[in-house]
Design a protein around this motif. Structure first.
Motif, PDB file in Angstrom:
ATOM      1  N   PRO A 102       0.969  51.836  71.341  1.00  0.00           N
ATOM      2  CA  PRO A 102       1.887  52.892  70.879  1.00  0.00           C
ATOM      3  C   PRO A 102       2.713  53.532  72.000  1.00  0.00           C
ATOM      4  CG  PRO A 102      -0.294  53.211  69.935  1.00  0.00           C
ATOM      5  CD  PRO A 102      -0.431  52.116  70.940  1.00  0.00           C
ATOM      6  N   LEU A 103       2.144  53.667  73.181  1.00  0.00           N
ATOM      7  CA  LEU A 103       2.902  54.287  74.267  1.00  0.00           C
ATOM      8  C   LEU A 103       4.022  53.368  74.754  1.00  0.00           C
ATOM      9  CD1 LEU A 103       0.505  56.271  76.605  1.00  0.00           C
ATOM     10  CD2 LEU A 103       2.721  57.038  75.733  1.00  0.00           C
ATOM     11  N   GLN A 129      16.930  54.364  72.241  1.00  0.00           N
ATOM     12  CA  GLN A 129      17.688  55.520  71.756  1.00  0.00           C
ATOM     13  C   GLN A 129      18.660  56.038  72.815  1.00  0.00           C
ATOM     14  OE1 GLN A 129      17.958  56.661  68.720  1.00  0.00           O
ATOM     15  NE2 GLN A 129      16.211  55.745  67.672  1.00  0.00           N
ATOM     16  N   ILE A 130      18.337  55.845  74.085  1.00  0.00           N
ATOM     17  CA  ILE A 130      19.312  56.229  75.119  1.00  0.00           C
ATOM     18  C   ILE A 130      20.596  55.438  74.888  1.00  0.00           C
ATOM     19  CG2 ILE A 130      19.869  56.039  77.590  1.00  0.00           C
ATOM     20  CD1 ILE A 130      16.947  56.801  78.187  1.00  0.00           C
ATOM     21  N   ARG A 189       5.461  51.145  72.911  1.00  0.00           N
ATOM     22  CA  ARG A 189       6.441  51.174  71.815  1.00  0.00           C
ATOM     23  C   ARG A 189       7.332  52.415  71.954  1.00  0.00           C
ATOM     24  NH1 ARG A 189       4.628  48.013  67.357  1.00  0.00           N
ATOM     25  NH2 ARG A 189       5.428  49.418  65.756  1.00  0.00           N
ATOM     26  N   ALA A 190       6.692  53.532  72.300  1.00  0.00           N
ATOM     27  CA  ALA A 190       7.451  54.787  72.432  1.00  0.00           C
ATOM     28  C   ALA A 190       8.470  54.677  73.573  1.00  0.00           C
ATOM     29  CB  ALA A 190       6.498  55.950  72.672  1.00  0.00           C
ATOM     30  N   ILE A 191       8.041  54.088  74.691  1.00  0.00           N
ATOM     31  CA  ILE A 191       8.964  53.963  75.821  1.00  0.00           C
ATOM     32  C   ILE A 191      10.111  53.013  75.468  1.00  0.00           C
ATOM     33  CG2 ILE A 191       9.195  53.220  78.233  1.00  0.00           C
ATOM     34  CD1 ILE A 191       7.571  55.825  77.850  1.00  0.00           C
ATOM     35  N   GLU A 194       8.705  58.600  65.876  1.00  0.00           N
ATOM     36  CA  GLU A 194       8.042  57.320  65.557  1.00  0.00           C
ATOM     37  C   GLU A 194       6.646  57.278  66.173  1.00  0.00           C
ATOM     38  OE1 GLU A 194       9.179  54.898  63.594  1.00  0.00           O
ATOM     39  OE2 GLU A 194      11.358  55.125  63.511  1.00  0.00           O
ATOM     40  N   TYR A 195       6.526  57.760  67.409  1.00  0.00           N
ATOM     41  CA  TYR A 195       5.227  57.759  68.091  1.00  0.00           C
ATOM     42  C   TYR A 195       4.227  58.647  67.338  1.00  0.00           C
ATOM     43  CZ  TYR A 195       1.605  58.682  71.564  1.00  0.00           C
ATOM     44  OH  TYR A 195       0.393  58.802  72.195  1.00  0.00           O
ATOM     45  N   ARG A 225      11.323  52.516  72.497  1.00  0.00           N
ATOM     46  CA  ARG A 225      12.235  53.243  71.594  1.00  0.00           C
ATOM     47  C   ARG A 225      13.011  54.320  72.354  1.00  0.00           C
ATOM     48  NH1 ARG A 225       7.834  53.039  67.482  1.00  0.00           N
ATOM     49  NH2 ARG A 225       8.459  51.541  65.875  1.00  0.00           N
ATOM     50  N   GLN A 226      12.388  54.930  73.350  1.00  0.00           N
ATOM     51  CA  GLN A 226      13.111  55.924  74.163  1.00  0.00           C
ATOM     52  C   GLN A 226      14.323  55.255  74.822  1.00  0.00           C
ATOM     53  OE1 GLN A 226      10.678  57.812  77.200  1.00  0.00           O
ATOM     54  NE2 GLN A 226      12.395  59.013  78.006  1.00  0.00           N
ATOM     55  N   GLU A 277       3.044  56.985  64.240  1.00  0.00           N
ATOM     56  CA  GLU A 277       2.143  55.840  64.465  1.00  0.00           C
ATOM     57  C   GLU A 277       0.744  56.284  64.882  1.00  0.00           C
ATOM     58  OE1 GLU A 277       5.358  52.373  65.796  1.00  0.00           O
ATOM     59  OE2 GLU A 277       3.910  53.079  67.270  1.00  0.00           O
ATOM     60  N   LEU A 279      13.937  60.779  68.418  1.00  0.00           N
ATOM     61  CA  LEU A 279      13.586  59.830  67.354  1.00  0.00           C
ATOM     62  C   LEU A 279      12.463  58.900  67.798  1.00  0.00           C
ATOM     63  CD1 LEU A 279      17.137  59.065  65.878  1.00  0.00           C
ATOM     64  CD2 LEU A 279      15.619  61.003  65.494  1.00  0.00           C
ATOM     65  N   ALA A 280      12.387  58.629  69.108  1.00  0.00           N
ATOM     66  CA  ALA A 280      11.268  57.845  69.648  1.00  0.00           C
ATOM     67  C   ALA A 280       9.970  58.650  69.534  1.00  0.00           C
ATOM     68  CB  ALA A 280      11.541  57.466  71.097  1.00  0.00           C
ATOM     69  N   ILE A 298       7.173  61.127  76.841  1.00  0.00           N
ATOM     70  CA  ILE A 298       8.093  60.417  75.930  1.00  0.00           C
ATOM     71  C   ILE A 298       9.336  61.281  75.735  1.00  0.00           C
ATOM     72  CG2 ILE A 298       8.343  59.240  73.704  1.00  0.00           C
ATOM     73  CD1 ILE A 298       5.287  59.455  73.390  1.00  0.00           C
ATOM     74  N   GLY A 299      10.497  60.687  75.894  1.00  0.00           N
ATOM     75  CA  GLY A 299      11.753  61.377  75.652  1.00  0.00           C
ATOM     76  C   GLY A 299      12.451  60.803  74.439  1.00  0.00           C
ATOM     77  N   GLN A 300      13.553  61.406  74.052  1.00  0.00           N
ATOM     78  CA  GLN A 300      14.368  61.018  72.890  1.00  0.00           C
ATOM     79  C   GLN A 300      13.626  61.355  71.592  1.00  0.00           C
ATOM     80  OE1 GLN A 300      17.337  60.118  75.245  1.00  0.00           O
ATOM     81  NE2 GLN A 300      17.698  59.532  73.143  1.00  0.00           N
TER      82      GLN A 300
END
Lengths: 220, 220
Positions: free
Chosen positions: B93-94, B104-105, B96-98, A77-78, B100-101, A81, A73-74, A69-71
């Motif tokens: 959740p994974l 956020q980019i 969701r994380a991607i 959140e992860y 959000r990644q 959760e 803020l992401a 996972i990058g970024q």
């Protein structure tokens, strides 16, 4: 979740890595620290190997059991959760929204405008290296002006009332950068006060740049 | 939630307003459209009255029963938490994380570097108005390079598999801006394909700039 293998690609002085380190400390997640030096070797984040981990060629990246996972803020959140102990957000949706609003002011309106890459572009554009600090100060001040007004309304001990939340995780690195670029903090008493309060919390202390394995003596 | 009074302060061509309009349409939330013209009157977002609504002097701002939330990505998270119909995020959740990644980019690494305010500062810094488009293209390309690689791995019909998610809400405005600044989209087949797919979805269509009450005939 304790048996999971967690790796954080980080740079000691990176604002975005710093935010994530606080969350990891706060949630008692053991992790391996994988340093990526943003200046050495022309920037290790640009290496072919690291680009495969994070195609934005930036830190942090979090690896959990082989998933990337990058970024920052992401990642926050992860973590919130999936690791429910030691919550980093209040339960009330409106308070959560305000905390994310403050977090995004730092994460979208300030940090991206004064990071290493953008300051390099500013020097190139102006043909004047000394413009970098001025540019950084301008955008930190712009964001802090808005943030301070929100804190006047919503802050308690921390950014949103008396509970730690995402917004607080973004404060230390941004204030550190403000000092680095010699921004006068007088107009921002709430930001300064909250930063001071946070700096005495052990998990925040552990996440500080100088407490990282790749820390160097600051040169500026 | 239907009896709540919802107001969106928006500008037809603002990327950040556009993302929120899609979410509101998607979740069938009726709202009053309050236009803030970012260019007229020296920028209506800078007025004393609007600064009280949003101290960052930016759009969008969402008012729900008198509570104000600013920053588009904070608003998206709030809407998803409170209005559970028509989810805008997968459950895993994974994933969701991607999502959000990717979000956020666009929300941190691209949009903030090429918005109206920053492009004004770029023109001032360089003393050359023509540098604005070049600067914008540079940062959109930088972000799209990373995003495209993530889409190669994670996309299906949409950004993350076959479910609409936050990342998709950020695509149309960013591609619109890429076109506006004449960025060659050839290196980004997945971004272009997903944008095309999204453009035929009624809720995405309703949120487009030209379908807003304050739309003008584009001049550039």
């Amino acid at each position: 979740m304790n048996e999971e293998k967690v790796i954080l690609y980080s740079y000691w002085r990176s604002s975005c890595s710093w935010r994530v380190r606080i969350a990891l400390e706060y949630k008692r997640i053991k992790y391996e620290y994988a340093p990526i030096h943003l200046l050495k070797d022309g920037g290790q984040q640009k290496s072919e190997e690291y680009s495969k981990v994070n195609p934005m060629k930036s830190v942090p990246s979090l690896i959990i059991n082989g998933h990337v996972i990058g970024q920052s803020l992401a990642i926050l959140e992860y973590l919130e959760e999936v690791y429910t102990i030691n919550p980093l957000m209040p339960k009330d949706p409106l308070k959560r929204a305000i905390s994310r609003q403050m977090m995004q002011i730092i994460g979208s309106d300030i940090q991206p405008l004064q990071n290493l890459k953008v300051l390099g572009a500013v020097a190139q554009l102006s043909g004047d290296d000394s413009k970098k600090a001025e540019w950084a100060r301008q955008w930190i001040a712009n964001g802090f002006n808005g943030l301070e007004k929100l804190l006047e309304i919503h802050s308690g001990k921390y950014c949103v009332g008396d509970e730690i939340s995402f917004a607080d995780l973004c404060i230390p690195a941004q204030v550190y950068n403000a000092h680095r670029f010699n921004l006068d903090m007088t107009p921002y008493p709430n930001i300064a006060r909250i930063n001071e309060t946070l700096s005495s919390i052990p998990e925040f202390k552990s996440a500080e740049p100088l407490n990282q394995p790749d820390a160097e003596k600051p040169t500026c």
